[in-house]
Enzyme design. Sequence first.
Site, PDB file in Angstrom:
ATOM      1  CG  HIS A  14       2.620  -1.765   0.247  1.00  0.00           C
ATOM      2  ND1 HIS A  14       2.218  -0.473  -0.015  1.00  0.00           N
ATOM      3  CD2 HIS A  14       2.788  -1.830   1.586  1.00  0.00           C
ATOM      4  CE1 HIS A  14       2.168   0.207   1.117  1.00  0.00           C
ATOM      5  NE2 HIS A  14       2.503  -0.589   2.107  1.00  0.00           N
ATOM      6  CG  HIS A  68       1.853  -2.857   4.954  1.00  0.00           C
ATOM      7  ND1 HIS A  68       2.952  -2.039   4.971  1.00  0.00           N
ATOM      8  CD2 HIS A  68       2.291  -4.099   5.318  1.00  0.00           C
ATOM      9  CE1 HIS A  68       4.020  -2.751   5.333  1.00  0.00           C
ATOM     10  NE2 HIS A  68       3.648  -3.994   5.542  1.00  0.00           N
ATOM     11  CG  ASP A 125      -1.544   1.554   6.058  1.00  0.00           C
ATOM     12  OD1 ASP A 125      -1.003   0.457   5.842  1.00  0.00           O
ATOM     13  OD2 ASP A 125      -0.934   2.644   5.921  1.00  0.00           O
ATOM     14  CG  HIS A 126      -1.281   1.109   1.771  1.00  0.00           C
ATOM     15  ND1 HIS A 126      -0.679   2.117   1.062  1.00  0.00           N
ATOM     16  CD2 HIS A 126      -0.753   1.170   3.019  1.00  0.00           C
ATOM     17  CE1 HIS A 126       0.190   2.748   1.842  1.00  0.00           C
ATOM     18  NE2 HIS A 126       0.168   2.185   3.036  1.00  0.00           N
ATOM     19  CG  HIS A 158       7.159  -0.264   3.117  1.00  0.00           C
ATOM     20  ND1 HIS A 158       7.307   0.240   4.384  1.00  0.00           N
ATOM     21  CD2 HIS A 158       5.820  -0.486   2.948  1.00  0.00           C
ATOM     22  CE1 HIS A 158       6.101   0.320   4.966  1.00  0.00           C
ATOM     23  NE2 HIS A 158       5.190  -0.119   4.112  1.00  0.00           N
ATOM     24  CG  ASP A 194       3.381   3.005   3.035  1.00  0.00           C
ATOM     25  OD1 ASP A 194       2.780   4.044   2.706  1.00  0.00           O
ATOM     26  OD2 ASP A 194       2.936   2.205   3.889  1.00  0.00           O
ATOM     27  CG  HIS A 237       1.458   7.015   5.305  1.00  0.00           C
ATOM     28  ND1 HIS A 237       0.538   6.733   6.292  1.00  0.00           N
ATOM     29  CD2 HIS A 237       1.739   5.837   4.704  1.00  0.00           C
ATOM     30  CE1 HIS A 237       0.283   5.428   6.294  1.00  0.00           C
ATOM     31  NE2 HIS A 237       0.999   4.854   5.324  1.00  0.00           N
TER      32      HIS A 237
HETATM   33 FE    FE Z   1       1.108   2.668   4.836  1.00  0.00          FE
HETATM   34 ZN    ZN Z   2       2.991   0.060   4.171  1.00  0.00          ZN
END
Ligand code: FE
Ligand code: ZN
Length: 236
Positions: free
Chosen positions: A52, A54, A56-57, A109, A128, A166
């Site tokens: 996805h 985001h 942090d990915h 999410h 996530d 995570h």
């Molecule tokens: Fe994340």
């Molecule tokens: Zn995420």
Amino acid sequence: MLLLPIPAFDDNYIWLFSDGQAAWVVDPGDAAPVIATLQERQLTLAGILLTHHHGDHTGGIAALRERFAVPVYGPAKPPARELVSHPLRDGDCLQLGHRQFSVIAVPGHTLDHIAFHSATDKLLFCGDTLFSAGCGRVFEGTYEQMHASLQLLAALPDDTRVCCAHEYTLSNLRFAVAVEPDNQAMRDYQASCESLRSTGQPTLPSLLGLEKQVNPFLRCSDVAEFSARREWKNRY
Ligand code: FE
Ligand code: ZN
């Protein structure tokens, strides 16, 4: 097969898998730890999988592509679409080396969120959406969508290795035992995860069969119960 969670930031894992020389990574939020791991293990990056949009990915994708010019397999839906060279939709099959994945759309999410499942390798990269003893926050979708997505994942075989993005397991378990104080499987799992974390080891991958025993978000009878738990967790 080598399967490795590469720690990134505070609590992200960038999953790497490889058979021999070629390696793939999932959700590289940061390029530096991926490059270091590839060098250390003398692996060649063959591709990037993305669940996805985001940051942090996705944050490491540009730097990795600049260096390795590899394909990015990820959501056909925006906004992730713009980072992806090989767009994937629900039900699509993906062949990576000897390994086959099927794509499962898991909105909730985010709306673009997909998961990668390999039936032969008993492997699930769920980003996530599903965490050990927890699930992602519902940012873009509805509770109905998130509940349905988790139900799809829960229908996979019990011996599926669950590779979450995570390390949230211990904090998820603190909530889980508040929801189900009499669940002994949760208490046992909490003890084993505490001992893993006390020596700096990941609690992941988890197993889907275990998640069905200890994950309060897979143990809801309906959407109403799921929504109530998710809202409780948001405030917990
Ligand atoms: Fe994340
Ligand atoms: Zn995420």
